[in-house]
Scaffold this active site. Structure first.
Site, PDB file in Angstrom:
ATOM      1  N   CYS A   1      17.235  35.973  17.678  1.00 37.75           N
ATOM      2  CA  CYS A   1      18.028  34.852  18.163  1.00 37.75           C
ATOM      3  C   CYS A   1      19.503  35.016  17.847  1.00 37.75           C
ATOM      4  O   CYS A   1      19.899  35.827  17.019  1.00 37.75           O
ATOM      5  CB  CYS A   1      17.558  33.548  17.523  1.00 37.75           C
ATOM      6  SG  CYS A   1      15.843  33.195  17.830  1.00 37.75           S
TER       7      CYS A   1
ATOM      8  N   ASN B   1      18.589  31.583  13.444  1.00 34.82           N
ATOM      9  CA  ASN B   1      18.324  33.003  13.671  1.00 34.82           C
ATOM     10  C   ASN B   1      17.673  33.537  12.403  1.00 34.82           C
ATOM     11  O   ASN B   1      18.227  33.394  11.321  1.00 34.82           O
ATOM     12  CB  ASN B   1      19.626  33.758  13.965  1.00 34.82           C
ATOM     13  CG  ASN B   1      19.434  35.276  13.973  1.00 34.82           C
ATOM     14  OD1 ASN B   1      20.309  36.018  13.541  1.00 34.82           O
ATOM     15  ND2 ASN B   1      18.302  35.754  14.439  1.00 34.82           N
ATOM     16  N   GLY B   2      16.526  34.160  12.574  1.00 38.87           N
ATOM     17  CA  GLY B   2      15.826  34.710  11.415  1.00 38.87           C
ATOM     18  C   GLY B   2      14.377  34.283  11.436  1.00 38.87           C
ATOM     19  O   GLY B   2      13.887  33.746  12.427  1.00 38.87           O
TER      20      GLY B   2
ATOM     21  N   GLY C   1      19.057  37.327  22.467  1.00 35.87           N
ATOM     22  CA  GLY C   1      17.943  36.514  22.942  1.00 35.87           C
ATOM     23  C   GLY C   1      18.109  36.206  24.409  1.00 35.87           C
ATOM     24  O   GLY C   1      19.114  35.630  24.809  1.00 35.87           O
TER      25      GLY C   1
ATOM     26  N   TYR D   1      20.385  48.575  15.944  1.00 35.25           N
ATOM     27  CA  TYR D   1      20.002  48.158  17.284  1.00 35.25           C
ATOM     28  C   TYR D   1      20.508  46.782  17.684  1.00 35.25           C
ATOM     29  O   TYR D   1      20.925  46.570  18.828  1.00 35.25           O
ATOM     30  CB  TYR D   1      18.471  48.163  17.401  1.00 35.25           C
ATOM     31  CG  TYR D   1      17.977  47.518  18.677  1.00 35.25           C
ATOM     32  CD1 TYR D   1      18.010  48.211  19.882  1.00 35.25           C
ATOM     33  CD2 TYR D   1      17.495  46.202  18.684  1.00 35.25           C
ATOM     34  CE1 TYR D   1      17.581  47.608  21.059  1.00 35.25           C
ATOM     35  CE2 TYR D   1      17.062  45.604  19.858  1.00 35.25           C
ATOM     36  CZ  TYR D   1      17.106  46.311  21.029  1.00 35.25           C
ATOM     37  OH  TYR D   1      16.692  45.716  22.191  1.00 35.25           O
TER      38      TYR D   1
HETATM   39  P1  AMP Z   1       9.868  52.302  22.131  1.00 37.10           P
HETATM   40  O1  AMP Z   1      10.075  52.670  23.559  1.00 37.10           O
HETATM   41  O2  AMP Z   1       8.711  51.354  21.962  1.00 37.10           O
HETATM   42  O3  AMP Z   1       9.763  53.456  21.200  1.00 37.10           O
HETATM   43  O4  AMP Z   1      11.133  51.462  21.678  1.00 37.10           O
HETATM   44  C1  AMP Z   1      12.337  52.115  21.451  1.00 37.10           C
HETATM   45  C2  AMP Z   1      13.411  51.486  22.283  1.00 37.10           C
HETATM   46  O5  AMP Z   1      13.402  50.074  22.070  1.00 37.10           O
HETATM   47  C3  AMP Z   1      14.761  52.016  21.881  1.00 37.10           C
HETATM   48  O6  AMP Z   1      15.416  52.408  23.048  1.00 37.10           O
HETATM   49  C4  AMP Z   1      15.454  50.842  21.215  1.00 37.10           C
HETATM   50  O7  AMP Z   1      16.779  50.718  21.680  1.00 37.10           O
HETATM   51  C5  AMP Z   1      14.658  49.637  21.612  1.00 37.10           C
HETATM   52  N1  AMP Z   1      14.393  48.731  20.488  1.00 37.10           N
HETATM   53  C6  AMP Z   1      14.350  48.997  19.189  1.00 37.10           C
HETATM   54  N2  AMP Z   1      14.066  47.892  18.472  1.00 37.10           N
HETATM   55  C7  AMP Z   1      13.921  46.899  19.347  1.00 37.10           C
HETATM   56  C8  AMP Z   1      13.630  45.500  19.221  1.00 37.10           C
HETATM   57  N3  AMP Z   1      13.435  44.935  18.048  1.00 37.10           N
HETATM   58  N4  AMP Z   1      13.577  44.769  20.358  1.00 37.10           N
HETATM   59  C9  AMP Z   1      13.770  45.339  21.544  1.00 37.10           C
HETATM   60  N5  AMP Z   1      14.039  46.652  21.722  1.00 37.10           N
HETATM   61  C10 AMP Z   1      14.118  47.425  20.643  1.00 37.10           C
END
Ligand code: AMP
Length: 501
Positions: free
Chosen positions: A32, A133-134, A58, A273
């Site tokens: 969030c 947020n959290g 979000g 990220y």
């Molecule tokens: P994956 O494809 O499941 O390995 O997810 C990796 C991708 O998801 C990377 O490109 C990251 O930029 C992105 N990512 C990492 N953490 C998150 C998160 N908490 N929520 C959404 N996307 C994420």
């Protein structure tokens, strides 16, 4: 009890617990962004702009609550900020000089309107709006206790617990009630709240989630990130300190520090990220830190290649850093379609995989016949990397090496970053070589934990005094995990089963 029935009972208990933890059809885990402004004639419009800058935190729902000196006004809808708050009629329906806003991103199950924040309730002291947020790690425990005492919960969010704790407090001054509520909660929170007299900001004692103070035309602003200040031309004043509660009202500013001081543990995933690259988090440029992750990666695990290719957008700053440190040219070998949401917004794995294809396209001109090194910020389930590697090979890349600008994620997050449970985390269940094989890359490497610390200006990770909350990589959770540890204790599961049935 034989093994089969004990497994079946455990599974049933766990699924009941899941419903309590995540709600039916919704989740307590959220990513969030929050925003608040006090004393500005255009409070709602400014809040809408601030939320627009925080949209990356979000994308499923947005809300604003304003106070016009007599009444509170609320607009909370599913969808992007611009879907709702770009309409003049909506902003006109949110009059007043004080406002708080929220963007929300829940990822499992459907998002339901009653969970969209800011939450609002009439307390005996007057109206009270809260945006969070959290994630609280004792939210479920407190919730059960409050429900037992007769509280009627309107949402399935842990944030509502704070609202009820404030309502239940017997203290006289509102701020004392608020602080009493904060003393009861554990976990991560950046809270922005509005009463008929005050705007209140609060950050958890370890400062896990960020919250900054800004100023526009002499009016205080609270926001998750500095990019929300930049969009409206507001001045950044300072970070709200871990454990600080700051109150703005017509008398001025009041600061409370209700918790004993302890070394801060801001979440390092904000740099990896979550935060926007143009934000300054904890005094560091997120962009520069990400470039530093890439440069460190180049120092740790370089191979001889022709081009460095980022997985856009999340891998771009790290790829620039990698390219600059290694001297290998940076090329846009993948083009991102910006008109689809983040991959994780898709609820099922099949749709998620489809989403990845919709999102990225190969740029043949940059990669055909080349040995390439792909850089992304993190690897979670492996969905993105697997698709992208195949896409690069199909487009004619000669060799495809994959580098992650963060260490392997092997532990779940309980503080408001949406990550799957251990079983869904590729690195938690596979060796490096197995992951390389699944992804289909010629080589695979992650940033080391010490390297990650070096990129943020530390000599390395001091296990006795880690400067960040890095639990996803280390399993070192900096707070009690009351709700989560109960899952591991059978006697609690049984009492839950008794209550739930
Ligand atoms: P994956 O494809 O499941 O390995 O997810 C990796 C991708 O998801 C990377 O490109 C990251 O930029 C992105 N990512 C990492 N953490 C998150 C998160 N908490 N929520 C959404 N996307 C994420």
């Amino acid at each position: 009890m034989n093994n089969f029935s004990s497994t079946a009972t455990a599974a049933r208990e766990r699924s009941l617990r899941d419903i309590e933890l995540h709600g039916e059809g919704d989740t307590l885990r959220e990513e969030c962004g929050v925003f608040g402004i006090y004393g500005h004639p255009d409070a709602a419009a400014i809040t809408a702009l601030g939320l627009h800058a925080l949209q990356h935190r979000g994308q499923e729902a947005a809300g604003i609550v304003s106070f016009d000196g007599h009444r509170f006004h609320s607009e909370r809808r599913l969808g992007l900020v611009g879907d709702t708050f770009s309409r003049a009629s909506v902003i006109e329906g949110l009059p007043g000089e004080n406002a708080v806003g929220h963007v929300r991103y829940s990822t499992t199950g459907e998002t339901i309107l009653r969970n969209v924040q800011p939450l609002f309730a009439e307390l005996n002291a007057g109206g009270f709006a809260i945006a969070h947020n959290g994630n609280l790690t004792n939210g479920l425990t407190l919730r059960r206790e409050l429900v037992r005492q007769g509280a009627m919960m309107q949402s399935t969010t842990d944030t509502e617990v704070v609202l009820h704790l404030v309502a239940h407090s017997k203290r006289n001054r509102f701020i004392e009630r608020y602080i009493e509520a904060l003393r009861a909660i554990e976990g991560a929170y950046a809270l922005v709240s509005l009463t008929n007299k005050k705007l209140i900001g609060a950050r958890d004692p370890l400062g896990i989630r960020p919250l900054v103070l800004g100023e526009l035309d002499g009016c205080p602003i609270l926001a998750s990130e500095t990019c929300a200040l930049d969009i409206i031309g507001a001045k950044y004043v300072r970070d709200i300190e871990p454990g600080e509660v700051i109150v703005f009202d017509e008398k001025g500013t009041e600061i409370h520090k209700p918790f004993p001081p302890q070394p801060p543990r801001p979440c390092i995933f904000e740099y990896i990220y979550f935060a926007r690259p143009d934000s300054i988090v904890g005094g560091r440029s997120v962009y520069e830190v990400r470039k530093g992750f890439g440069a460190q990666l180049a120092r740790e695990s370089h191979v001889d290649v022709d081009v460095v290719v980022p997985v856009p957008d999340s891998g771009v700053p790290a790829a620039i850093g990698y390219s600059q440190a290694s001297g290998v040219p940076f090329e846009l070998g993948i083009i991102r379609n910006h008109y689809v949401g983040r991959t994780f917004i898709q609820p099922t794995q099949t749709v998620r995989e489809l989403g990845v294809r919709m999102k990225h396209a190969p740029n043949r001109a940059a990669i055909e016949g080349k040995r390439i090194i792909l850089i992304d910020d993190s690897l979670v389930r492996g969905t993105t990397s697997k698709k992208i590697v195949r896409m690069m090979r199909d487009a004619g890349a000669k060799e495809v090496h994959f580098r992650l600008a963060s260490p392997p994620i092997i532990h779940p997050d309980y503080y408001g970053i949406d990550l799957p449970d251990r079983g869904g985390l590729l690195a938690a269940t596979h060796s490096l070589e197995e992951m390389r094989d699944i992804i289909g890359a010629d080589s695979l490497a992650f940033l080391s934990i010490d390297g990650m610390y070096r990129a943020v200006g530390e000599p390395g990770r001091d296990p006795a005094n880690p400067k960040f909350s890095d639990h996803c990589f280390t399993g070192d959770y900096p707070t009690h995990l009351t709700d989560q540890t109960q899952v591991e204790q059978p006697q609690h599961q049984l009492s839950l089963l008794a209550e739930a049935s």
